[in-house]
Structure formats: C-alpha cells, structure tokens
Design a protein around this motif. Structure first.
Motif, PDB file in Angstrom:
ATOM      1  N   THR A 296     -15.716  49.726  81.511  1.00  0.00           N
ATOM      2  CA  THR A 296     -16.742  48.922  82.188  1.00  0.00           C
ATOM      3  C   THR A 296     -18.133  49.346  81.754  1.00  0.00           C
ATOM      4  N   THR A 297     -18.335  50.637  81.582  1.00  0.00           N
ATOM      5  CA  THR A 297     -19.666  51.083  81.182  1.00  0.00           C
ATOM      6  C   THR A 297     -19.961  50.757  79.712  1.00  0.00           C
ATOM      7  N   TYR A 298     -18.906  50.572  78.907  1.00  0.00           N
ATOM      8  CA  TYR A 298     -19.096  50.154  77.520  1.00  0.00           C
ATOM      9  C   TYR A 298     -19.552  48.698  77.461  1.00  0.00           C
ATOM     10  N   TYR A 299     -18.899  47.833  78.218  1.00  0.00           N
ATOM     11  CA  TYR A 299     -19.206  46.403  78.166  1.00  0.00           C
ATOM     12  C   TYR A 299     -20.356  45.998  79.077  1.00  0.00           C
ATOM     13  N   PHE A 300     -20.596  46.762  80.133  1.00  0.00           N
ATOM     14  CA  PHE A 300     -21.625  46.412  81.113  1.00  0.00           C
ATOM     15  C   PHE A 300     -22.404  47.674  81.460  1.00  0.00           C
ATOM     16  N   SER A 301     -23.667  47.724  81.051  1.00  0.00           N
ATOM     17  CA  SER A 301     -24.453  48.948  81.223  1.00  0.00           C
ATOM     18  C   SER A 301     -24.784  49.236  82.685  1.00  0.00           C
ATOM     19  N   SER A 302     -24.724  48.213  83.519  1.00  0.00           N
ATOM     20  CA  SER A 302     -25.019  48.430  84.935  1.00  0.00           C
ATOM     21  C   SER A 302     -24.135  47.515  85.775  1.00  0.00           C
ATOM     22  N   LEU A 303     -24.074  47.796  87.059  1.00  0.00           N
ATOM     23  CA  LEU A 303     -23.340  46.902  87.963  1.00  0.00           C
ATOM     24  C   LEU A 303     -24.000  45.530  88.001  1.00  0.00           C
ATOM     25  N   ASP A 304     -25.315  45.508  87.885  1.00  0.00           N
ATOM     26  CA  ASP A 304     -26.016  44.229  87.862  1.00  0.00           C
ATOM     27  C   ASP A 304     -25.565  43.385  86.670  1.00  0.00           C
ATOM     28  N   ASP A 305     -25.391  44.012  85.516  1.00  0.00           N
ATOM     29  CA  ASP A 305     -24.893  43.293  84.336  1.00  0.00           C
ATOM     30  C   ASP A 305     -23.485  42.744  84.588  1.00  0.00           C
ATOM     31  N   LEU A 306     -22.661  43.546  85.231  1.00  0.00           N
ATOM     32  CA  LEU A 306     -21.292  43.130  85.535  1.00  0.00           C
ATOM     33  C   LEU A 306     -21.280  41.956  86.518  1.00  0.00           C
ATOM     34  N   LEU A 307     -22.073  42.044  87.567  1.00  0.00           N
ATOM     35  CA  LEU A 307     -22.145  40.955  88.548  1.00  0.00           C
ATOM     36  C   LEU A 307     -22.743  39.696  87.925  1.00  0.00           C
ATOM     37  N   THR A 308     -23.731  39.860  87.066  1.00  0.00           N
ATOM     38  CA  THR A 308     -24.319  38.713  86.376  1.00  0.00           C
ATOM     39  C   THR A 308     -23.277  38.030  85.501  1.00  0.00           C
ATOM     40  N   ALA A 309     -22.495  38.814  84.785  1.00  0.00           N
ATOM     41  CA  ALA A 309     -21.447  38.246  83.928  1.00  0.00           C
ATOM     42  C   ALA A 309     -20.395  37.523  84.754  1.00  0.00           C
ATOM     43  N   ALA A 310     -20.026  38.090  85.895  1.00  0.00           N
ATOM     44  CA  ALA A 310     -19.026  37.445  86.757  1.00  0.00           C
ATOM     45  C   ALA A 310     -19.566  36.126  87.307  1.00  0.00           C
ATOM     46  N   LEU A 311     -20.796  36.144  87.793  1.00  0.00           N
ATOM     47  CA  LEU A 311     -21.393  34.913  88.323  1.00  0.00           C
ATOM     48  C   LEU A 311     -21.534  33.860  87.228  1.00  0.00           C
ATOM     49  N   THR A 312     -22.028  34.271  86.081  1.00  0.00           N
ATOM     50  CA  THR A 312     -22.207  33.330  84.970  1.00  0.00           C
ATOM     51  C   THR A 312     -20.872  32.725  84.568  1.00  0.00           C
ATOM     52  N   SER A 313     -19.851  33.535  84.508  1.00  0.00           N
ATOM     53  CA  SER A 313     -18.523  33.058  84.119  1.00  0.00           C
ATOM     54  C   SER A 313     -18.006  31.988  85.071  1.00  0.00           C
ATOM     55  N   VAL A 314     -18.052  32.257  86.381  1.00  0.00           N
ATOM     56  CA  VAL A 314     -17.504  31.278  87.326  1.00  0.00           C
ATOM     57  C   VAL A 314     -18.376  30.036  87.428  1.00  0.00           C
ATOM     58  N   MET A 315     -19.688  30.194  87.343  1.00  0.00           N
ATOM     59  CA  MET A 315     -20.567  29.026  87.426  1.00  0.00           C
ATOM     60  C   MET A 315     -20.415  28.136  86.194  1.00  0.00           C
ATOM     61  N   GLU A 316     -20.257  28.744  85.014  1.00  0.00           N
ATOM     62  CA  GLU A 316     -20.043  27.945  83.804  1.00  0.00           C
ATOM     63  C   GLU A 316     -18.711  27.206  83.879  1.00  0.00           C
TER      64      GLU A 316
END
Length: 184
Positions: free
Chosen positions: A52-72
């Motif tokens: 997770t830390t390799y693909y997402f530098s912060s929890l905010d990055d991870l949450l942003t990716a999750a939100l972006t994925s479902v909204m798209e």
C-alpha cells in the motif's frame, strides 16, 4: 481510447493497485473511512504493508483513488444508460440492484461525503453528478430539473441505506417517471 497494457510488470502493478482499491472499499464497507489504514488495507488485500505504501504514499492518496475509481465506474454506467433503450426502466433496474447489496453503496457514500470535507476530492464526485444530469437531459432541457433529479437519485439511494425494505425496480421507475415525465 487507452492502449492495452502489454508489459507484464506494468499489468501486474495495475492489478495490485486495483486489488488495493477494492480492499479499501471492503474496509470502508465494514469499518467506515476511519477504519482505513495501510496495514488494514494490505491485510484485506492479502499483500504486505509495503504494497500500500508503494502504490499510495498516503491514506489520502488511497482514499482519493478509491473514490475516483467508484465515481468513474458509476459515471460510465450512467452514461451508458443515457445512450438508448428504455432509459428510466434500465436505471430503475440498476438502482434496485445496487440497493439489494448495500455494503458497496455505503462505502461509496462514505467516500462521497468525505469529498464534502475535502474539496480536492470533488473532481471525482463532479463526474458522477454531471453524468446524472446528462441522463436527466434525455428528458428535459431544464437545468434546475436536472439538478433535482441528481439530488433525488442520491437521496433515494441514501434513504435505502436506512431501511430494511428496499425499493423495487418498479418503485424506482415510478419515482423516475414522476421526476422525468415523457416529453409532451
């Protein structure tokens, strides 16, 4: 159109990243946004924490990716519904399917509401709202009615999370016919 990924390492990396996003959504479904951490998401995905830390530098990055994925994903689905067929019925069937298994919907709305507190996340939610308004414009040229439809759909979905008795496709269709009558 995106080029297909043929490099095996890049494909493996994309699959791992997507698996982490899906694991994040499962954690949010089960524990809420507050339950998301690098170790918890890694464990949920079956990967070491370093993934997770390799693909997402912060929890905010991870949450942003999750939100972006479902909204798209949701936006694309809504755009497909706008392109033909019995649009209201097709949307009603989709909404009824979504509320039957509310866990994913709950996770999506937790992320959706997170965007209310974090303006940088709103780009992803704007895409969903634009797709719903575009659907409404299949029936009306009135921008106010299109906004009302977007709000009503989100409201109906949120209300479904609060009740045991979920609306059926027929009920959703009646709501949509009331909101978006046939042009005269």
């Amino acid at each position: 159109m995106d080029e297909p990924i043929t490099d095996g390492r890049r494909l493996k990396g994309l699959r791992r990243r997507n698996a982490l996003i899906e694991a994040t959504l499962r954690v949010i479904e089960r524990d809420g946004v507050a339950g998301v951490s690098h170790p918890v998401v890694s464990q949920e995905a079956g990967f070491p924490t370093s993934a997770t830390t390799y693909y997402f530098s912060s929890l905010d990055d991870l949450l942003t990716a999750a939100l972006t994925s479902v909204m798209e994903e949701d936006s694309q689905r809504m755009r497909r519904l706008s392109s033909g067929g019995d649009r209201r019925r097709d949307l009603a069937v989709l909404l009824a399917e979504v509320v039957r298994e509310p866990g994913r919907l709950l996770a999506e709305y937790e992320l959706f509401l997170l965007a209310a507190r974090r303006p940088h996340l709103r780009e992803a939610t704007d895409g969903w709202l634009a797709a719903v308004r575009a659907f409404a414009h299949c029936y009306t040229d009135d921008p106010v009615r299109a906004r009302v439809v977007a709000g009503a759909i989100d409201g109906l979905l949120l209300h479904s999370l609060l009740t045991e008795q979920k609306p059926s496709a027929d009920e959703f269709e009646e709501f949509l016919k009331d909101l978006l009558p046939d042009p005269r």
